[in-house]
Motif scaffolding. Structure first.
Motif, short mmCIF file in Angstrom:
data_model
loop_
_atom_site.label_atom_id
_atom_site.label_comp_id
_atom_site.label_asym_id
_atom_site.label_seq_id
_atom_site.Cartn_x
_atom_site.Cartn_y
_atom_site.Cartn_z
N SER A 185 0.60 -1.29 0.06
CA SER A 185 -0.11 -0.12 -0.24
C SER A 185 0.86 1.11 0.02
CB SER A 185 -0.97 0.00 1.25
OG SER A 185 -1.45 -1.14 1.36
N HIS A 186 2.10 1.25 -0.87
CA HIS A 186 2.82 2.34 -0.71
C HIS A 186 2.37 3.66 -1.08
CE1 HIS A 186 3.65 1.15 -4.74
NE2 HIS A 186 3.92 2.26 -4.99
N GLU A 187 1.24 3.88 -2.19
CA GLU A 187 0.72 4.98 -2.49
C GLU A 187 -0.01 5.44 -1.35
OE1 GLU A 187 -1.28 4.09 -6.13
OE2 GLU A 187 0.58 3.92 -7.34
N LEU A 188 -0.86 4.59 -0.77
CA LEU A 188 -1.66 5.13 0.39
C LEU A 188 -0.97 5.62 1.53
CD1 LEU A 188 -4.48 2.21 0.46
CD2 LEU A 188 -4.78 4.56 -0.36
N VAL A 189 0.41 4.83 1.74
CA VAL A 189 1.21 5.73 2.76
C VAL A 189 1.74 6.70 2.43
CG1 VAL A 189 3.66 5.04 3.76
CG2 VAL A 189 1.87 3.11 3.53
N ASN A 190 2.02 6.88 1.20
CA ASN A 190 2.49 8.47 0.72
C ASN A 190 1.50 9.51 0.95
OD1 ASN A 190 4.41 10.28 -0.51
ND2 ASN A 190 3.32 9.89 -2.48
N SER A 191 0.21 9.04 0.64
CA SER A 191 -1.09 10.12 0.80
C SER A 191 -1.28 10.30 2.32
CB SER A 191 -2.45 9.59 0.15
OG SER A 191 -2.32 9.21 -1.18
N LEU A 192 -1.15 9.12 3.11
CA LEU A 192 -1.13 9.60 4.72
C LEU A 192 -0.24 10.37 5.29
CD1 LEU A 192 -2.65 8.74 7.32
CD2 LEU A 192 -1.19 6.61 7.26
N LEU A 193 0.98 10.34 4.78
CA LEU A 193 2.16 11.05 5.24
C LEU A 193 1.80 12.45 4.94
CD1 LEU A 193 5.17 8.90 4.15
CD2 LEU A 193 4.28 9.44 6.50
N ASN A 252 -3.93 3.11 10.01
CA ASN A 252 -4.03 2.47 8.77
C ASN A 252 -3.72 3.01 7.68
OD1 ASN A 252 -4.66 0.17 10.13
ND2 ASN A 252 -6.59 0.00 9.00
N PRO A 253 -2.75 2.90 6.43
CA PRO A 253 -2.48 3.49 5.24
C PRO A 253 -3.75 4.16 4.81
CG PRO A 253 -0.97 1.54 5.62
CD PRO A 253 -2.21 1.45 6.44
N ASP A 254 -4.70 3.27 4.46
CA ASP A 254 -6.06 3.76 3.99
C ASP A 254 -7.06 4.64 4.44
OD1 ASP A 254 -6.96 1.89 5.77
OD2 ASP A 254 -7.80 0.50 4.47
N VAL A 255 -6.49 5.37 5.58
CA VAL A 255 -7.05 6.42 6.14
C VAL A 255 -6.81 7.90 5.80
CG1 VAL A 255 -7.61 5.06 8.24
CG2 VAL A 255 -5.74 6.86 8.29
N SER A 256 -7.68 8.77 5.85
CA SER A 256 -7.30 10.31 5.42
C SER A 256 -7.79 11.01 6.53
CB SER A 256 -8.18 10.72 4.17
OG SER A 256 -7.76 9.91 3.18
N LEU A 257 -6.84 11.85 7.04
CA LEU A 257 -7.05 12.67 8.37
C LEU A 257 -7.64 14.01 8.17
CD1 LEU A 257 -3.90 11.77 10.00
CD2 LEU A 257 -5.96 10.71 10.38
N PHE A 258 -8.62 14.56 8.81
CA PHE A 258 -8.72 15.93 8.86
C PHE A 258 -7.65 16.72 9.45
CE2 PHE A 258 -12.72 14.13 7.59
CZ PHE A 258 -13.45 14.84 7.33
N PRO A 259 -7.44 18.07 9.24
CA PRO A 259 -6.16 18.84 9.84
C PRO A 259 -6.38 18.89 11.26
CG PRO A 259 -7.20 19.89 7.82
CD PRO A 259 -8.23 18.97 8.30
N ASN A 260 -7.65 18.63 11.94
CA ASN A 260 -7.37 18.74 13.36
C ASN A 260 -7.70 17.46 14.19
OD1 ASN A 260 -10.18 18.36 12.56
ND2 ASN A 260 -10.98 19.48 14.26
N THR A 261 -7.46 16.33 13.31
CA THR A 261 -7.52 15.09 13.76
C THR A 261 -6.67 14.77 15.10
OG1 THR A 261 -8.29 14.18 11.71
CG2 THR A 261 -7.74 12.61 13.47
N LEU A 262 -5.52 14.75 15.06
CA LEU A 262 -4.70 14.69 16.26
C LEU A 262 -4.97 15.57 17.30
CD1 LEU A 262 -2.37 13.17 17.50
CD2 LEU A 262 -0.80 14.61 16.30
#
Length: 320
Positions: free
Chosen positions: A20-28, A101-111
């Motif tokens: 899932s390297h492409e998803l990892v890149n998006s998550l980063l 997980n690599p297949d999640v997308s975060l909102f800017p304030n998630t953390l």
């Protein structure tokens, strides 16, 4: 002890990659866009379970060419999710462990929202709210503990026709706009913030779980030790939904892990009842798929039923 709101907070982000390297890149990229109201020290570790040279090279390229400061660790075989997380944390100090997980997308304030709830409640285990494309909750962020009633609800389709929560295996009472944190039994491992104290007291994941149900087992042990899981509704994220074909391939693994959980946490009579209900539900689905002419799905559900009846306790193996 958890740090106060004014102290610097060390967070270890662990991502387990499996082709899932492409998803990892998006998550980063998503991680780089997080906005903090606190002094955060973020360390990212990506452990690869693919055991594939092409995947390794792709991850190294992301590491070199990207603007992300993260470490890579490569396994020589797929050792499973929990085992890979445990290895990723060995010898490391942190205030919080953040599993993604690599297949999640975060909102800017998630953390920031996750930290707010964790610091306020001092609960040990915190998760966000998974939402669909229209920003409505999709109820895949947390689950009640497995019980005979919600298992019966799944097996015989009762949860499809009943709104009574006892028959359901998700927290469907949450409504968009409800901002107050709430207690749950289990947090999804796709986005889980764990305090150092909670991680150490639970001793991490049980490595008998190869994939699936490992976070349910972890949360069960955390609750028993006083680390009550909470959902932070303002910590929103999206979690990619896999295709039916992928779901079919993983069905035996999903239910093998459920049976392992039952063997570990339920007493003798309850364990047998749980196994029987799983077998009955799988047999009903096998018959229904056969009537529809879907022989592959029928065979898969038949295998789930057989495994439940025989109560096999072999180590889970990836079947993709």
């Amino acid at each position: 002890m958890q740090p106060s709101k004014t102290e610097s907070i060390s967070i270890l982000v662990v991502i387990i990659n499996y082709f899932s390297h492409e998803l990892v890149n998006s998550l980063l990229t998503s991680l780089a866009q997080q906005k903090y109201q606190r002094d955060i020290k973020l360390r990212i570790v990506c452990t690869d379970n693919s055991a594939n040279s092409i995947e390794h090279e792709a991850l190294r390229t992301i590491q070199v060419e990207g603007s992300h400061d993260f470490e890579l660790a490569f396994q020589t075989e797929n050792i499973g999710f929990g085992s890979a997380v445990n290895m990723s944390t060995q010898g490391r100090q942190f205030d919080f462990l953040w599993l993604l997980n690599p297949d999640v997308s975060l909102f800017p304030n998630t953390l920031d929202e996750l930290l707010t709830v964790s610091l306020d409640r001092r609960n040990g285990v915190t998760g966000g709210l998974t939402v669909s494309d229209d920003l409505k909750p999709d109820y895949r962020h947390a689950w009640p503990a497995p019980t005979l009633l919600n298992t019966i609800g799944w097996a015989f389709g009762i949860k499809r026709i009943s709104s009574n929560p006892v028959w359901h295996d998700s927290y469907r009472y949450h409504r968009l706009g409800d901002d107050l944190p709430y207690r749950v039994d289990n947090i999804s491992g796709c986005c889980m913030l764990i305090s150092y104290d909670a991680w150490c007291s639970t001793q991490g994941f049980d490595e008998d779980f190869f994939l699936y149900s490992e976070e349910i087992d972890l949360c069960q042990r955390a609750r028993s030790l006083g680390h009550q899981p909470y959902v932070a509704p303002n910590a929103k994220l999206s979690h990619r939904i896999h295709s039916n074909d992928v779901g079919l391939a993983r069905l035996p693994l999903v239910y093998s892990s459920k049976l392992l959980y039952a063997h570990k946490h339920l007493s003798g009579p309850l364990r047998v009842s749980f196994r029987t209900i799983i077998a009955a539900g799988a047999l009903l689905r096998s018959a229904a798929e056969l009537l529809r002419g879907k022989k592959d799905r029928a065979r898969t559900w038949w295998g789930v039923a057989t495994n439940a009846c025989l109560a096999k306790r072999l180590r889970n193996e990836e079947r993709e």
